[in-house]
Design a protein around this motif. Structure first.
Motif, PDB file in Angstrom:
ATOM      1  N   SER A 102      59.623  51.426  24.387  1.00 19.44           N
ATOM      2  CA  SER A 102      60.411  50.316  23.800  1.00 19.44           C
ATOM      3  C   SER A 102      60.504  50.312  22.012  1.00 19.44           C
ATOM      4  N   CYS A 103      61.774  50.058  21.844  1.00 17.60           N
ATOM      5  CA  CYS A 103      62.068  50.170  20.286  1.00 17.60           C
ATOM      6  C   CYS A 103      61.961  48.916  19.735  1.00 17.60           C
ATOM      7  N   ALA A 104      61.587  48.411  18.499  1.00 17.98           N
ATOM      8  CA  ALA A 104      61.171  47.530  17.845  1.00 17.98           C
ATOM      9  C   ALA A 104      62.058  47.492  16.507  1.00 17.98           C
ATOM     10  N   ALA A 105      62.415  46.250  15.815  1.00 22.16           N
ATOM     11  CA  ALA A 105      62.953  45.993  14.699  1.00 22.16           C
ATOM     12  C   ALA A 105      61.941  45.227  13.831  1.00 22.16           C
ATOM     13  N   LYS A 106      61.692  45.488  12.656  1.00 24.68           N
ATOM     14  CA  LYS A 106      60.950  44.670  11.714  1.00 24.68           C
ATOM     15  C   LYS A 106      61.382  44.555  10.423  1.00 24.68           C
ATOM     16  N   ASN A 107      61.821  43.116  10.059  1.00 26.83           N
ATOM     17  CA  ASN A 107      62.212  43.207   8.799  1.00 26.83           C
ATOM     18  C   ASN A 107      61.290  42.968   7.765  1.00 26.83           C
ATOM     19  N   PHE A 108      61.686  42.936   6.382  1.00 27.36           N
ATOM     20  CA  PHE A 108      60.724  42.980   5.281  1.00 27.36           C
ATOM     21  C   PHE A 108      59.890  43.981   5.263  1.00 27.36           C
ATOM     22  N   ASP A 109      58.573  43.839   5.188  1.00 25.86           N
ATOM     23  CA  ASP A 109      57.737  45.005   5.275  1.00 25.86           C
ATOM     24  C   ASP A 109      57.652  45.756   6.766  1.00 25.86           C
ATOM     25  N   MET A 110      57.419  47.200   6.378  1.00 22.27           N
ATOM     26  CA  MET A 110      57.396  47.768   7.798  1.00 22.27           C
ATOM     27  C   MET A 110      55.767  47.561   8.218  1.00 22.27           C
ATOM     28  N   SER A 111      55.700  47.639   9.757  1.00 22.44           N
ATOM     29  CA  SER A 111      54.399  47.523  10.309  1.00 22.44           C
ATOM     30  C   SER A 111      54.165  48.382  11.366  1.00 22.44           C
ATOM     31  N   LEU A 112      53.190  48.871  11.594  1.00 21.45           N
ATOM     32  CA  LEU A 112      53.074  49.849  12.696  1.00 21.45           C
ATOM     33  C   LEU A 112      52.343  48.987  13.725  1.00 21.45           C
ATOM     34  N   VAL A 113      52.112  47.830  13.846  1.00 23.42           N
ATOM     35  CA  VAL A 113      51.271  46.930  14.648  1.00 23.42           C
ATOM     36  C   VAL A 113      52.320  46.213  15.530  1.00 23.42           C
ATOM     37  N   PRO A 114      52.000  46.621  16.917  1.00 22.05           N
ATOM     38  CA  PRO A 114      53.013  45.768  17.870  1.00 22.05           C
ATOM     39  C   PRO A 114      53.345  44.342  17.628  1.00 22.05           C
ATOM     40  N   ASP A 115      52.206  43.286  17.210  1.00 22.26           N
ATOM     41  CA  ASP A 115      52.355  42.134  17.498  1.00 22.26           C
ATOM     42  C   ASP A 115      53.144  41.489  16.220  1.00 22.26           C
ATOM     43  N   ARG A 116      53.446  42.347  15.138  1.00 20.39           N
ATOM     44  CA  ARG A 116      54.178  42.208  14.022  1.00 20.39           C
ATOM     45  C   ARG A 116      55.531  42.317  13.991  1.00 20.39           C
ATOM     46  N   GLN A 117      56.087  42.921  14.948  1.00 20.73           N
ATOM     47  CA  GLN A 117      57.485  43.569  15.076  1.00 20.73           C
ATOM     48  C   GLN A 117      58.269  42.066  15.249  1.00 20.73           C
ATOM     49  N   ASP A 118      59.535  41.945  14.755  1.00 23.65           N
ATOM     50  CA  ASP A 118      60.424  40.993  15.017  1.00 23.65           C
ATOM     51  C   ASP A 118      61.245  40.636  16.335  1.00 23.65           C
ATOM     52  N   TYR A 119      61.721  41.848  16.642  1.00 28.56           N
ATOM     53  CA  TYR A 119      62.585  42.015  17.867  1.00 28.56           C
ATOM     54  C   TYR A 119      62.211  43.132  18.713  1.00 28.56           C
ATOM     55  N   TRP A 120      62.647  43.124  20.063  1.00 28.24           N
ATOM     56  CA  TRP A 120      62.149  44.089  20.883  1.00 28.24           C
ATOM     57  C   TRP A 120      63.278  44.344  21.917  1.00 28.24           C
ATOM     58  N   GLY A 121      63.387  45.587  22.376  1.00 22.84           N
ATOM     59  CA  GLY A 121      64.190  45.833  23.359  1.00 22.84           C
ATOM     60  C   GLY A 121      63.426  45.762  24.770  1.00 22.84           C
ATOM     61  N   GLN A 122      64.027  46.000  25.749  1.00 21.15           N
ATOM     62  CA  GLN A 122      63.731  45.790  27.253  1.00 21.15           C
ATOM     63  C   GLN A 122      62.673  47.015  27.598  1.00 21.15           C
ATOM     64  N   GLY A 123      63.060  47.981  27.054  1.00 17.66           N
ATOM     65  CA  GLY A 123      62.057  49.183  27.333  1.00 17.66           C
ATOM     66  C   GLY A 123      62.738  50.271  28.417  1.00 17.66           C
ATOM     67  N   THR A 124      62.469  51.402  28.256  1.00 19.24           N
ATOM     68  CA  THR A 124      62.879  52.559  29.126  1.00 19.24           C
ATOM     69  C   THR A 124      61.793  53.234  29.747  1.00 19.24           C
ATOM     70  N   GLN A 125      61.634  53.579  31.007  1.00 25.49           N
ATOM     71  CA  GLN A 125      60.714  54.112  31.757  1.00 25.49           C
ATOM     72  C   GLN A 125      60.700  55.775  31.506  1.00 25.49           C
ATOM     73  N   VAL A 126      59.618  56.433  30.877  1.00 25.70           N
ATOM     74  CA  VAL A 126      59.449  57.598  30.765  1.00 25.70           C
ATOM     75  C   VAL A 126      58.400  58.208  31.758  1.00 25.70           C
ATOM     76  N   THR A 127      58.604  59.395  32.530  1.00 24.22           N
ATOM     77  CA  THR A 127      57.725  59.659  33.470  1.00 24.22           C
ATOM     78  C   THR A 127      57.540  61.005  33.350  1.00 24.22           C
ATOM     79  N   VAL A 128      56.521  61.774  33.378  1.00 24.19           N
ATOM     80  CA  VAL A 128      56.329  63.319  33.178  1.00 24.19           C
ATOM     81  C   VAL A 128      55.540  63.710  34.096  1.00 24.19           C
ATOM     82  N   SER A 129      55.823  64.771  34.900  1.00 18.45           N
ATOM     83  CA  SER A 129      55.347  65.315  35.976  1.00 18.45           C
ATOM     84  C   SER A 129      54.706  66.571  35.774  1.00 18.45           C
ATOM     85  N   SER A 130      53.496  66.894  36.206  1.00 20.80           N
ATOM     86  CA  SER A 130      52.711  68.250  35.871  1.00 20.80           C
ATOM     87  C   SER A 130      53.247  69.457  36.765  1.00 20.80           C
TER      88      SER A 130
END
Length: 123
Positions: free
Chosen positions: A95-123
């Motif tokens: 998922s991508c996220a947008a953060k205003n003001f200060d940058m944060s690497l913490v998920p709970d501190r993001q301001d907006y989120w996308g819906q997500g996209t599945q990535v599956t890696v086979s061995s």
């Protein structure tokens, strides 16, 4: 309101590559620091990569180890995540996220989120 839409997920073989995109609309894209996070089944969401408003500063999760590259195109209102040397442990919803003001690497501190996209890696 800001809308984020991810694309580019899918199935890849171990050692392969995928490029994720996140298109942003609704507000001035260049106001936001952007980040990618991932959540594997049954696990917490974790930080993958982040990029500053102008693209001059980037951060990566320790597990990336030089395999992924985050970038942005402010003219296209899009942030990218190039993923190389994929392995099955990279399987997750990204998922991508947008953060205003200060940058944060913490998920709970993001301001907006996308819906997500599945990535599956086979061995």
């Amino acid at each position: 309101q800001v809308q984020l839409v991810e694309s580019g997920g899918g199935l890849a073989q171990a050692g392969g590559s995928l490029r994720l995109s996140c298109a942003v609309s609704g507000r001035t894209f260049s106001r936001y620091h952007m980040g990618w996070f991932r959540q594997a089944a049954g696990k917490e969401r974790v930080f993958v990569a982040a990029i500053s408003r102008a693209g001059g500063v980037t951060y990566y999760g320790d597990f990336v180890k030089g395999r992924f590259t985050i970038s942005r195109d402010n003219a296209k209102n899009t942030v990218y995540l190039q993923m190389n040397s994929l392995n099955p442990e990279d399987t997750a919803v990204y998922s991508c996220a947008a953060k205003n003001f200060d940058m944060s690497l913490v998920p709970d501190r993001q301001d907006y989120w996308g819906q997500g996209t599945q990535v599956t890696v086979s061995s």
